[in-house]
Scaffold this active site. Structure first.
Site, PDB file in Angstrom:
ATOM      1  N   CYS A 142       0.820  -1.204   0.000  1.00  0.00           N
ATOM      2  CA  CYS A 142       0.000   0.000   0.000  1.00  0.00           C
ATOM      3  C   CYS A 142       0.859   1.261   0.000  1.00  0.00           C
ATOM      4  CB  CYS A 142      -0.870   0.029   1.250  1.00  0.00           C
ATOM      5  SG  CYS A 142      -1.738  -1.498   1.551  1.00  0.00           S
ATOM      6  N   ARG A 171       4.638   0.132  -6.187  1.00  0.00           N
ATOM      7  CA  ARG A 171       4.629  -0.714  -4.995  1.00  0.00           C
ATOM      8  C   ARG A 171       3.635  -1.859  -5.126  1.00  0.00           C
ATOM      9  NH1 ARG A 171       6.500   2.626  -0.370  1.00  0.00           N
ATOM     10  NH2 ARG A 171       5.214   1.394   1.016  1.00  0.00           N
ATOM     11  N   TRP A 193      -3.150  -2.630  -1.286  1.00  0.00           N
ATOM     12  CA  TRP A 193      -2.823  -3.991  -1.707  1.00  0.00           C
ATOM     13  C   TRP A 193      -3.571  -4.890  -0.736  1.00  0.00           C
ATOM     14  CZ3 TRP A 193       0.056  -8.241   0.297  1.00  0.00           C
ATOM     15  CH2 TRP A 193       0.454  -9.179  -0.671  1.00  0.00           C
ATOM     16  N   ASN A 217      -1.248   1.539   6.004  1.00  0.00           N
ATOM     17  CA  ASN A 217      -0.385   0.486   5.433  1.00  0.00           C
ATOM     18  C   ASN A 217      -0.076  -0.498   6.552  1.00  0.00           C
ATOM     19  OD1 ASN A 217      -0.280   2.044   3.189  1.00  0.00           O
ATOM     20  ND2 ASN A 217       1.910   2.472   3.262  1.00  0.00           N
ATOM     21  N   GLY A 218      -0.060  -1.794   6.236  1.00  0.00           N
ATOM     22  CA  GLY A 218       0.304  -2.782   7.262  1.00  0.00           C
ATOM     23  C   GLY A 218      -0.897  -3.588   7.709  1.00  0.00           C
ATOM     24  N   GLU A 226      16.829 -17.403 -10.001  1.00  0.00           N
ATOM     25  CA  GLU A 226      16.424 -16.014 -10.236  1.00  0.00           C
ATOM     26  C   GLU A 226      15.756 -15.886 -11.621  1.00  0.00           C
ATOM     27  OE1 GLU A 226      15.871 -13.356  -8.885  1.00  0.00           O
ATOM     28  OE2 GLU A 226      16.194 -11.719 -10.289  1.00  0.00           O
ATOM     29  N   LYS A 274      12.012 -14.533 -12.212  1.00  0.00           N
ATOM     30  CA  LYS A 274      11.686 -13.406 -13.107  1.00  0.00           C
ATOM     31  C   LYS A 274      10.583 -13.807 -14.069  1.00  0.00           C
ATOM     32  CE  LYS A 274      12.960 -10.696 -11.512  1.00  0.00           C
ATOM     33  NZ  LYS A 274      13.805 -10.649 -10.370  1.00  0.00           N
ATOM     34  N   GLU A 319       7.167 -14.262 -12.282  1.00  0.00           N
ATOM     35  CA  GLU A 319       6.622 -13.005 -11.752  1.00  0.00           C
ATOM     36  C   GLU A 319       5.899 -12.191 -12.809  1.00  0.00           C
ATOM     37  OE1 GLU A 319      10.199 -11.089  -9.980  1.00  0.00           O
ATOM     38  OE2 GLU A 319       8.790 -10.562  -8.398  1.00  0.00           O
ATOM     39  N   HIS A 327      16.795 -36.306 -10.292  1.00  0.00           N
ATOM     40  CA  HIS A 327      16.191 -36.724  -9.018  1.00  0.00           C
ATOM     41  C   HIS A 327      14.724 -36.299  -8.928  1.00  0.00           C
ATOM     42  CE1 HIS A 327      20.035 -38.103  -7.589  1.00  0.00           C
ATOM     43  NE2 HIS A 327      20.574 -36.958  -7.980  1.00  0.00           N
ATOM     44  N   LYS A 347       5.902  -4.201  -4.587  1.00  0.00           N
ATOM     45  CA  LYS A 347       7.336  -3.917  -4.673  1.00  0.00           C
ATOM     46  C   LYS A 347       7.999  -4.048  -3.307  1.00  0.00           C
ATOM     47  CE  LYS A 347      11.145  -2.600  -6.630  1.00  0.00           C
ATOM     48  NZ  LYS A 347      11.826  -3.642  -7.414  1.00  0.00           N
TER      49      LYS A 347
HETATM   50  O1  M6R Z   1      13.074  -5.014  -1.095  1.00  0.00           O
HETATM   51  P1  M6R Z   1      13.641  -6.412  -0.935  1.00  0.00           P
HETATM   52  O2  M6R Z   1      14.886  -6.625  -1.726  1.00  0.00           O
HETATM   53  O3  M6R Z   1      13.802  -6.804   0.500  1.00  0.00           O
HETATM   54  O4  M6R Z   1      12.533  -7.352  -1.556  1.00  0.00           O
HETATM   55  C1  M6R Z   1      12.664  -8.740  -1.484  1.00  0.00           C
HETATM   56  C2  M6R Z   1      11.698  -9.431  -2.419  1.00  0.00           C
HETATM   57  O5  M6R Z   1      10.370  -9.074  -2.104  1.00  0.00           O
HETATM   58  C3  M6R Z   1      11.951  -9.052  -3.888  1.00  0.00           C
HETATM   59  O6  M6R Z   1      13.257  -9.338  -4.274  1.00  0.00           O
HETATM   60  C4  M6R Z   1      10.971  -9.793  -4.811  1.00  0.00           C
HETATM   61  O7  M6R Z   1      11.243 -11.166  -4.799  1.00  0.00           O
HETATM   62  C5  M6R Z   1      11.057  -9.207  -6.214  1.00  0.00           C
HETATM   63  N1  M6R Z   1       9.749  -8.950  -6.715  1.00  0.00           N
HETATM   64  C6  M6R Z   1      11.800 -10.064  -7.164  1.00  0.00           C
HETATM   65  O8  M6R Z   1      11.771  -9.580  -8.472  1.00  0.00           O
END
Ligand code: M6R
Length: 607
Positions: free
Chosen positions: A2, A27, A74, A98-99, A480, A484, A487, A503, A602
């Site tokens: 949020c 965000r 959010w 927020n939270g 990673e 990506k 996501e 395995h 974010k």
């Molecule tokens: O702000 P941070 O690096 O602590 O965030 C960690 C993860 O939330 C962040 O890397 C998330 O996995 C990304 N969306 C990856 O692209």
């Protein structure tokens, strides 16, 4: 997550609030709203979906108040609907939040017993009813808010607006960040400095437990949820400018951020290296010689940066590294050594799980170092040593440049640690530093592969599942790459150690499952080739990402993407780039929302 914006302004603030909320879109959110004081009366406009929907509502029913609060939500408690969107309000007070309020159920029951009728499914609504009760009992807003804060459990940032109080806004912070912006006869609240960037560059950051009272003349901050003494939170010059959060000529922030990597990795390396002397700088206050292990923790992409770093620290500094996902770390109850070192990695510096891990490690007497991209963040402020990544604001939800800057920072730290522990000689250090100095040029060359990757992405966009394989430091890069892809394209993808293929995951392989194999030509190359053969024998479609020597050895048998030759040390930063570009172009082909993928935020400020 949020986003919060509050303005005590000189003119109608609703357009400015919506504009600021747009800068918080990165965000992640699924509904939005604004409340202003219209001749002293609280009025709201809210809408599910993107800010366009809220703008439509405001066009139909404009708001002209000079004091207002706004929010991008959010969803956590209750779906993304108009009734659940913030601000929540009674006729006396409006709040954005927020939270999470953890004890909202018991508070809701208590309020319901007193005849309160709720109009949303949110945890937030209890706050407005509690404050209203305090106001009805004769308390002023300045007294009512601290009284309610004392009853809330959980993590939050809040902004309140009160009926008939044109020159008053109250903010509070516990767990989620909140910044105060100082204008000329105007005052602002924002969940980060990015929201406030076009209004002011004079910003102060609240600490946990702070409550701030804003009028157009300034701000008074009190600690202990507003019941403590007045405290000074210094006004700093924010380095976040509107220009830094502009897409420029790029179609998406993610594309811009991928392209920026050679430059920002160069800045980051210049900060952590003494390039002239060929040395890695050792951060002040960390004595690697006396350490017998290091604990790393982070979430998501930042966790993968930590996984790569483990290889470097164990190889170059001969120091054992424990690493865990931050949401698991403290519940695992690992034995932690008083005086040991914990390294937290986070782009935002606000990730709730990473912050909780930091505090857990602190409570166990550990020394805290953090690798963060936002130097004013909570994680940075609570660390003993801060290793900044100089990626600049990262707006795309999918982390790209922050990741390679994290890797660059951790690489320099591993070299500095190796030198300090007497494992690396001057000559070793010089060679490793030289390979880092060459890195930005090699990254720029790798980005030139984009047209070829775009063509490959067309095929990828037809897949439902994909596998990514790697060995050594390419294994976390495979994970990673898979993260990506899933996501932003929503294609299911998994990253595996290439040796694990047989395995279990090999059962998934058929002609419809692309298998991306990251295999620089190193001592593990031959073994990885065997794994590719296993995939090919089952009809699987391999995309080999390797260097010129690897391509030659593989003999043209597989679809191959050839990245520049480099020292093995720096390959993770190079191989990360085709992973980002492949995911990006696949998502573009599929027409997904690349910068704000569904369901994602974010900055994840809830556990
Ligand atoms: O702000 P941070 O690096 O602590 O965030 C960690 C993860 O939330 C962040 O890397 C998330 O996995 C990304 N969306 C990856 O692209």
């Amino acid at each position: 997550m949020c986003g919060i914006v509050g303005i005590l302004g000189k003119e109608a603030v609703a357009p400015q609030i919506v504009d600021a909320l747009k800068r918080l879109e990165y965000r992640g959110y699924d509904s939005a709203g604004v409340a202003t004081l219209e001749k002293g009366v609280l009025q709201r406009r809210r809408a599910p979906g993107k800010l366009r929907a809220l703008e439509d509502r405001l066009r139909q029913e404009p708001l002209s108040g000079r004091s207002g609060i706004g929010h991008t939500r959010w969803a956590t408690h209750g779906g993304p609907s108009e009734v659940n969107a913030h601000p929540h309000a009674t006729d006396r007070v409006a709040v954005v939040h927020n939270g999470i309020i953890e004890n909202f159920k018991e508070l809701k029951e208590e309020l319901a017993d007193h005849g309160v009728i709720f109009s949303s499914d949110t945890d937030t609504e209890v706050i407005v009813h509690l404050v209203t009760r305090e106001l009805d009992a004769g308390k002023s807003p300045r007294e009512a808010v601290p009284a309610v804060l004392a009853r809330l459990r959980g993590a939050f940032a809040l902004a309140f607006l009160f009926k008939g109080e044109e020159d008053l806004m109250i903010g509070a912070r516990r767990g989620s960040p909140l910044a105060v912006g100082y204008g000329d006869g105007e005052m602002y609240l924002g969940s980060d400095a990015i929201a406030l960037a076009p209004f002011t560059d004079r910003v102060s950051y609240l600490d946990d437990g702070d409550c701030v009272v804003l009028t157009r003349d300034g701000a008074t901050v009190r600690d202990k949820d507003g019941s403590g003494a007045a405290v000074d939170r210094p006004v700093q010059k924010s380095l976040v400018t509107s220009a830094l959060i502009d897409k420029g000529n790029y179609r998406h922030f993610m594309a811009k951020e991928i392209a920026e990597q050679p430059e920002v990795v160069g800045h980051t390396l210049a900060h952590h290296l003494d390039m002239g002397a060929g040395k890695a700088r050792l951060p002040e206050g960390i004595d690697f010689k006396r350490l017998d292990r290091i604990a790393f923790s982070a979430c998501g992409t930042a966790y993968y940066a930590g996984l790569v770093a483990r290889y470097w620290f164990e190889k170059f500094a001969r120091i054992p590294v424990d690493i865990d996902i931050a949401s698991e770390f403290r519940y695992r109850e690992p034995p932690l050594k008083d005086g040991g070192l914990a390294v937290l990695i986070s782009q935002s510096g606000e990730t709730a799980d990473t912050l909780a891990t930091l505090r857990h490690c602190r409570s166990q007497g550990m020394q805290i170092a953090s690798v963060v991209n936002v130097p004013t963040s909570t994680i940075a402020r609570e660390s003993d040593a801060v290793l900044p990544t100089l990626a600049g604001p990262e707006i795309g939800v999918a982390s790209t440049k922050a990741f390679t800057c994290q890797l660059a920072t951790l690489a320099t730290l591993a070299v500095a640690a190796g030198k300090a522990r007497g494992v690396l000689s001057d000559d070793d250090e010089q060679k490793l530093v030289t390979s880092l100095i060459e890195l930005p040029r090699l990254m720029a060359e790798t980005i030139k592969l984009e047209p070829q990757i775009e063509r490959l992405a067309k095929d990828f966009s037809r897949a439902r599942d994909a596998l990514y394989l790697g060995r050594g430091t390419s294994y976390p890069i495979a994970m990673e790459g898979a993260l990506k892809l899933k996501e932003i394209s929503y294609i299911h993808a998994e990253g595996y150690a290439a040796g694990e293929l047989k395995h279990g995951p090999i059962a998934l392989v058929d002609e419809n499952v692309p298998v991306v194999v990251l295999a620089p030509y190193d001592n593990l190359f031959e073994k990885t080739v065997s794994n590719m053969q296993e995939v090919a024998a089952r009809g699987g479609k391999v995309l080999l990402v390797t260097d010129a020597k690897g391509a030659k050895q593989a003999g043209g048998e597989f679809e191959t993407l050839i990245v520049p030759d480099s020292y093995a040390f720096v390959t993770p930063m190079i191989y990360a780039i085709p992973m980002q570009l492949l995911a990006y172009h696949t998502a573009v082909f599929m027409g997904t929302d690349v910068d704000q993928p569904r369901n994602l935020a974010k900055s994840v400020t809830v556990e």
